[in-house]
Write an enzyme that holds these catalytic residues in place. Structure first.
Site, PDB file in Angstrom:
ATOM      1  N   ARG A  95     -21.448 -70.797  80.450  1.00 51.13           N
ATOM      2  CA  ARG A  95     -20.749 -69.865  79.552  1.00 51.13           C
ATOM      3  C   ARG A  95     -21.488 -68.647  79.503  1.00 51.13           C
ATOM      4  O   ARG A  95     -22.625 -68.706  79.552  1.00 51.13           O
ATOM      5  CB  ARG A  95     -20.387 -70.394  78.339  1.00 51.13           C
ATOM      6  CG  ARG A  95     -19.521 -71.747  78.325  1.00 51.13           C
ATOM      7  CD  ARG A  95     -18.121 -71.430  78.590  1.00 51.13           C
ATOM      8  NE  ARG A  95     -17.386 -70.445  77.854  1.00 51.13           N
ATOM      9  CZ  ARG A  95     -16.421 -69.764  77.848  1.00 51.13           C
ATOM     10  NH1 ARG A  95     -15.899 -69.993  79.031  1.00 51.13           N
ATOM     11  NH2 ARG A  95     -15.800 -68.756  77.002  1.00 51.13           N
ATOM     12  N   HIS A 113     -31.806 -71.496  86.376  1.00 48.49           N
ATOM     13  CA  HIS A 113     -30.998 -70.781  87.177  1.00 48.49           C
ATOM     14  C   HIS A 113     -31.419 -71.148  88.537  1.00 48.49           C
ATOM     15  O   HIS A 113     -32.628 -71.025  88.995  1.00 48.49           O
ATOM     16  CB  HIS A 113     -30.854 -69.319  86.937  1.00 48.49           C
ATOM     17  CG  HIS A 113     -29.835 -68.563  87.667  1.00 48.49           C
ATOM     18  ND1 HIS A 113     -28.368 -68.811  87.458  1.00 48.49           N
ATOM     19  CD2 HIS A 113     -30.082 -67.725  88.745  1.00 48.49           C
ATOM     20  CE1 HIS A 113     -27.787 -68.092  88.481  1.00 48.49           C
ATOM     21  NE2 HIS A 113     -28.855 -67.565  89.348  1.00 48.49           N
ATOM     22  N   LEU A 148     -26.814 -61.687  81.756  1.00 52.93           N
ATOM     23  CA  LEU A 148     -26.477 -62.917  82.414  1.00 52.93           C
ATOM     24  C   LEU A 148     -27.812 -63.175  83.357  1.00 52.93           C
ATOM     25  O   LEU A 148     -28.009 -62.200  83.962  1.00 52.93           O
ATOM     26  CB  LEU A 148     -25.205 -62.909  82.832  1.00 52.93           C
ATOM     27  CG  LEU A 148     -25.076 -64.137  83.950  1.00 52.93           C
ATOM     28  CD1 LEU A 148     -24.437 -65.326  82.830  1.00 52.93           C
ATOM     29  CD2 LEU A 148     -23.764 -63.973  84.977  1.00 52.93           C
ATOM     30  N   ASP A 149     -28.356 -64.188  83.174  1.00 52.35           N
ATOM     31  CA  ASP A 149     -29.414 -64.897  84.020  1.00 52.35           C
ATOM     32  C   ASP A 149     -30.357 -63.840  84.284  1.00 52.35           C
ATOM     33  O   ASP A 149     -31.059 -63.758  85.150  1.00 52.35           O
ATOM     34  CB  ASP A 149     -28.591 -65.336  85.369  1.00 52.35           C
ATOM     35  CG  ASP A 149     -27.693 -66.163  85.472  1.00 52.35           C
ATOM     36  OD1 ASP A 149     -28.028 -67.355  84.600  1.00 52.35           O
ATOM     37  OD2 ASP A 149     -26.780 -66.233  86.222  1.00 52.35           O
ATOM     38  N   GLU A 178     -35.724 -78.280  90.120  1.00 52.67           N
ATOM     39  CA  GLU A 178     -35.301 -77.973  88.928  1.00 52.67           C
ATOM     40  C   GLU A 178     -35.715 -79.224  88.086  1.00 52.67           C
ATOM     41  O   GLU A 178     -36.257 -78.883  86.824  1.00 52.67           O
ATOM     42  CB  GLU A 178     -33.757 -77.995  88.955  1.00 52.67           C
ATOM     43  CG  GLU A 178     -33.253 -76.854  89.681  1.00 52.67           C
ATOM     44  CD  GLU A 178     -31.714 -76.562  89.246  1.00 52.67           C
ATOM     45  OE1 GLU A 178     -31.119 -76.635  88.315  1.00 52.67           O
ATOM     46  OE2 GLU A 178     -30.952 -76.170  90.462  1.00 52.67           O
TER      47      GLU A 178
END
Ligand code: GAR
Length: 220
Positions: A95, A113, A148-149, A178
């Site tokens: 989101r 990310h 964002l990111d 990750e």
């Protein structure tokens, strides 16, 4: 974080394999304290099952049920605050967050990310790395800021791109990394070693490089 066990709240939208890596790290007692809640914007997210199995409180807040992003985020804030977390961990939470939400948890909210940020914010990162014929791809953990990111990187793991790689094979190898770097970053924060000051990430009082630390260095 003084006087009580540190508390983390994890936000997910999907499979929750990063959540699982965190649950495993907590169960191995590598990180002090606990994950006190998992919140999903998707009612059928597999990560909710993982949380229930680990006896963690779950909440579903479906974004479609809210007319505006601001109202959804306000509900999210209310639910997170019930748990008084020291750290909010975005683990595949797909989101876009409002400024109010980000400001509320700035300096105590991490995201993972699947790219070597600042390269490839947004979606389809593996495809974009393949199309660009990058030799290296990877994953970043960073503090969340309004864009964002973006936000200062904490740790990255590099994954070499192989000639025969498809989006899926590359994504699988990135995901393996990750699961290693997210628990490391969460532990650093919970141990009080990691902080964000003036938009920069610091570990043990030292400013981290723009790319964050590299996994190889940490694993030595
Ligand atoms: C992970 O690859 C994570 O890096 C990515 O979503 C996936 C979630 O997997 N996050 C983003 O793209 C954020 N922009 P998981 O649900 O199995 O942890």
């Amino acid at each position: 974080m003084e006087g009580r066990d540190p508390v983390v709240v994890v936000l997910i939208s999907g499979s929750g394999s990063n959540l699982q890596a965190l649950i495993d790290a907590y169960q191995r007692e590598e990180i002090p304290g606990k994950i006190s809640a998992v919140i999903s914007n998707k009612p059928h997210a597999k990560g909710l099952e993982r949380a229930k199995k680990a006896e963690i409180d779950t909440h579903v807040i479906e974004h479609q049920k809210f007319a505006q992003r601001e109202i959804f985020d306000a509900e999210l804030i209310k639910t997170i605050e019930k748990h008084q977390p020291d750290l909010v961990v975005l683990a595949g939470f797909m989101r876009i967050l409002t400024d109010d939400f980000v400001r509320r948890f700035e300096g105590r909210m991490l995201n993972i990310h699947p790219s070597l940020l600042p390269k490839y914010p947004g979606l389809h990162t593996h495809k974009r790395a393949l199309e660009a014929k990058d030799k290296e791809h990877g994953v970043s953990v960073h503090f969340v800021t309004a864009e964002l990111d973006s936000g200062p990187n904490i740790i990255q793991a590099i994954v070499p791109v192989l000639n025969q790689d498809t989006e899926e094979t590359l994504a699988t190898r990135v995901l393996e990394k990750e699961h290693i770097i997210y628990p490391i970053a969460v532990k650093w924060f919970i141990d009080g070693r990691l902080e964000m000051k003036d938009g920069q990430a610091y570990l043990d009082g030292e400013q981290l490089p723009e790319s964050g630390l590299k996994l190889e260095i940490e694993q030595r």
